[in-house]
Write a protein that holds these residues in place. Structure first.
Motif, PDB file in Angstrom:
ATOM      1  N   PHE A  27       0.846  -1.185   0.000  1.00  0.00           N
ATOM      2  CA  PHE A  27       0.000   0.000   0.000  1.00  0.00           C
ATOM      3  C   PHE A  27       0.888   1.245   0.000  1.00  0.00           C
ATOM      4  O   PHE A  27       1.051   1.901   1.034  1.00  0.00           O
ATOM      5  N   PRO A  28       1.482   1.599  -1.129  1.00  0.00           N
ATOM      6  CA  PRO A  28       2.408   2.741  -1.154  1.00  0.00           C
ATOM      7  C   PRO A  28       1.691   4.044  -0.804  1.00  0.00           C
ATOM      8  O   PRO A  28       0.628   4.361  -1.327  1.00  0.00           O
ATOM      9  N   GLY A  29       2.296   4.786   0.127  1.00  0.00           N
ATOM     10  CA  GLY A  29       1.744   6.063   0.516  1.00  0.00           C
ATOM     11  C   GLY A  29       0.576   6.003   1.476  1.00  0.00           C
ATOM     12  O   GLY A  29       0.111   7.040   1.959  1.00  0.00           O
ATOM     13  N   VAL A  30       0.073   4.804   1.792  1.00  0.00           N
ATOM     14  CA  VAL A  30      -1.099   4.671   2.656  1.00  0.00           C
ATOM     15  C   VAL A  30      -0.677   4.501   4.117  1.00  0.00           C
ATOM     16  O   VAL A  30      -1.219   5.151   5.015  1.00  0.00           O
ATOM     17  N   PHE A  31       0.295   3.607   4.369  1.00  0.00           N
ATOM     18  CA  PHE A  31       0.762   3.330   5.723  1.00  0.00           C
ATOM     19  C   PHE A  31       2.245   3.659   5.838  1.00  0.00           C
ATOM     20  O   PHE A  31       2.976   3.622   4.836  1.00  0.00           O
ATOM     21  N   ILE A  35       4.336  -2.348   3.278  1.00  0.00           N
ATOM     22  CA  ILE A  35       4.303  -3.779   2.978  1.00  0.00           C
ATOM     23  C   ILE A  35       3.621  -4.512   4.132  1.00  0.00           C
ATOM     24  O   ILE A  35       4.099  -4.487   5.268  1.00  0.00           O
ATOM     25  N   VAL A  36       2.492  -5.132   3.839  1.00  0.00           N
ATOM     26  CA  VAL A  36       1.698  -5.823   4.855  1.00  0.00           C
ATOM     27  C   VAL A  36       1.768  -7.331   4.606  1.00  0.00           C
ATOM     28  O   VAL A  36       1.207  -7.819   3.611  1.00  0.00           O
ATOM     29  N   PRO A  37       2.436  -8.093   5.460  1.00  0.00           N
ATOM     30  CA  PRO A  37       2.452  -9.553   5.283  1.00  0.00           C
ATOM     31  C   PRO A  37       1.065 -10.137   5.557  1.00  0.00           C
ATOM     32  O   PRO A  37       0.338  -9.661   6.438  1.00  0.00           O
ATOM     33  N   VAL A  38       0.709 -11.143   4.811  1.00  0.00           N
ATOM     34  CA  VAL A  38      -0.564 -11.836   5.027  1.00  0.00           C
ATOM     35  C   VAL A  38      -0.323 -13.339   5.025  1.00  0.00           C
ATOM     36  O   VAL A  38       0.521 -13.856   4.284  1.00  0.00           O
ATOM     37  N   GLN A  39      -1.068 -14.023   5.862  1.00  0.00           N
ATOM     38  CA  GLN A  39      -1.039 -15.480   5.846  1.00  0.00           C
ATOM     39  C   GLN A  39      -1.978 -16.028   4.781  1.00  0.00           C
ATOM     40  O   GLN A  39      -1.710 -17.042   4.156  1.00  0.00           O
ATOM     41  N   PRO A 119      -3.669   5.367   8.613  1.00  0.00           N
ATOM     42  CA  PRO A 119      -3.086   5.903   7.376  1.00  0.00           C
ATOM     43  C   PRO A 119      -2.224   7.129   7.628  1.00  0.00           C
ATOM     44  O   PRO A 119      -2.378   7.839   8.628  1.00  0.00           O
ATOM     45  N   THR A 120      -1.310   7.391   6.694  1.00  0.00           N
ATOM     46  CA  THR A 120      -0.385   8.515   6.848  1.00  0.00           C
ATOM     47  C   THR A 120      -1.100   9.859   6.817  1.00  0.00           C
ATOM     48  O   THR A 120      -0.507  10.872   7.203  1.00  0.00           O
TER      49      THR A 120
END
Length: 327
Positions: A27-31, A35-39, A119-120
């Motif tokens: 999610f560039p610019g959002v957080f 990079i959000v890892p997911v299972q 969010p940023t």
């Protein structure tokens, strides 16, 4: 590892089921951490592409249905729709970044990781405060909604859109005046905080909560940050009913004892009493936090100092508003 299963494709759109396991979403610019890892993440995806008039780019719409997501921080489901805007460029009302309608539910979450998903667009001081203050706990029975032109995300200004997250919080550790660089907080954290937590655009709210503070059982805990974008002040209130002896120990274990110049250091008491507390904490200047309180006696036995007469069946209310910052 991705396993997209195409079901129907043509030049104007299509649909498929998408499943990804042990991967990442970006999610560039959002957080702050994009990079959000997911299972696991997956569900049904549909997309359409329609020609636009006047030589503008095609209108694109992408819909997600029954999309589930799981990682170490949160688990839930969502439904949503993104579409290009009516314009032909980049900006408010333009083709990009487009508009979104998203809603979903949170089955479980880690309260101590809430700040990671702010969010940023939320000011850094507010994100930093939430990260330091909300230290652990559980989230459940949550829901969220995001709606509007993504140019305005997270819709801080009234009327620009909807950004709302609500959840039940349980057994949260809340350091309401947390440590900060060059500052060691003299205030004990609240533990066992249970109640409703809500983020609504630029506001954070805590409602209908209970907690434990230095052995005191707090009830009717409520408050929050009215506007993280402009004001940046946390306000909280709560009441406690318990043993007067425990309340006197709380006073001496916090800066309140200093405000009173140690006047209650050797005071002893018995019986139950009521205490009301109200906090005001500027997020970008934690040492300037202020606390006011009121102690209600209802027939207590009190001895101000050893060797002084016992004040039997004492009744009355003692309020204290600090003349300066608390720490």
């Amino acid at each position: 590892r991705q396993r997209p299963l195409g079901e129907f494709l043509h030049q104007l759109g299509g649909h498929a089921r998408l499943t990804m396991q042990r991967g990442t979403l970006i999610f560039p610019g959002v957080f702050d951490e994009p990079i959000v890892p997911v299972q696991r993440v997956g569900g049904r995806i549909e997309w359409t592409r329609r020609a636009a008039s006047g030589g503008a780019g095609p209108q694109v719409e992408v819909a997600l249905q029954d999309f589930g997501f799981v990682n170490d921080d949160v688990e839930g489901t969502l439904n949503g729709r993104w579409r290009t805007g009516p314009g032909d460029g980049f900006g408010v009302g333009q083709r990009f970044p487009g508009t979104i309608e998203l809603s979903g539910r949170i089955a479980r979450g880690q309260a101590g990781r809430v700040a990671r998903y702010l969010p940023t667009g939320v000011p850094a001081s507010a994100r930093g405060y939430v990260a330091a203050a909300v230290q652990s706990g559980r989230l459940s029975a949550g829901q969220f909604e995001v709606k509007g032109d993504l140019w305005h995300f997270p819709f801080v200004e009234p009327g620009t859109g909807t950004f709302r997250v609500q959840a039940r919080a349980d057994n949260v550790v809340l350091a309401y005046v947390p440590n900060a660089p060059g500052f060691v907080s003299p205030w004990p954290a609240m533990t066992g905080v249970s109640g409703e937590l809500e983020f609504d655009r630029a506001a954070m709210r805590i409602r209908q909560a209970s907690a434990t503070l230095q052995g005191l059982q707090l009830r009717n805990v409520r408050g929050g940050i009215a506007d993280m974008a402009t004001e940046g002040v946390l306000r909280m209130e709560g009441q406690a009913r318990g043993g007067l002896a425990e309340m006197l120990r709380f006073v001496e274990a916090t800066p309140v004892g200093g405000w009173l110049a140690g006047a209650l250091r050797e005071t002893t008491g018995s019986g139950a009493a009521d205490l009301t507390l109200a906090l005001q904490i500027p997020l970008d200047d934690l040492p300037r936090a202020t606390v006011r309180g009121a102690l209600q006696l209802a027939g207590n036995d009190v001895r101000v100092m050893p060797g002084t007469p016992l004040l039997a069946d004492a009744r009355g209310r003692r309020a204290r508003r600090p003349p300066r910052a608390c720490c």
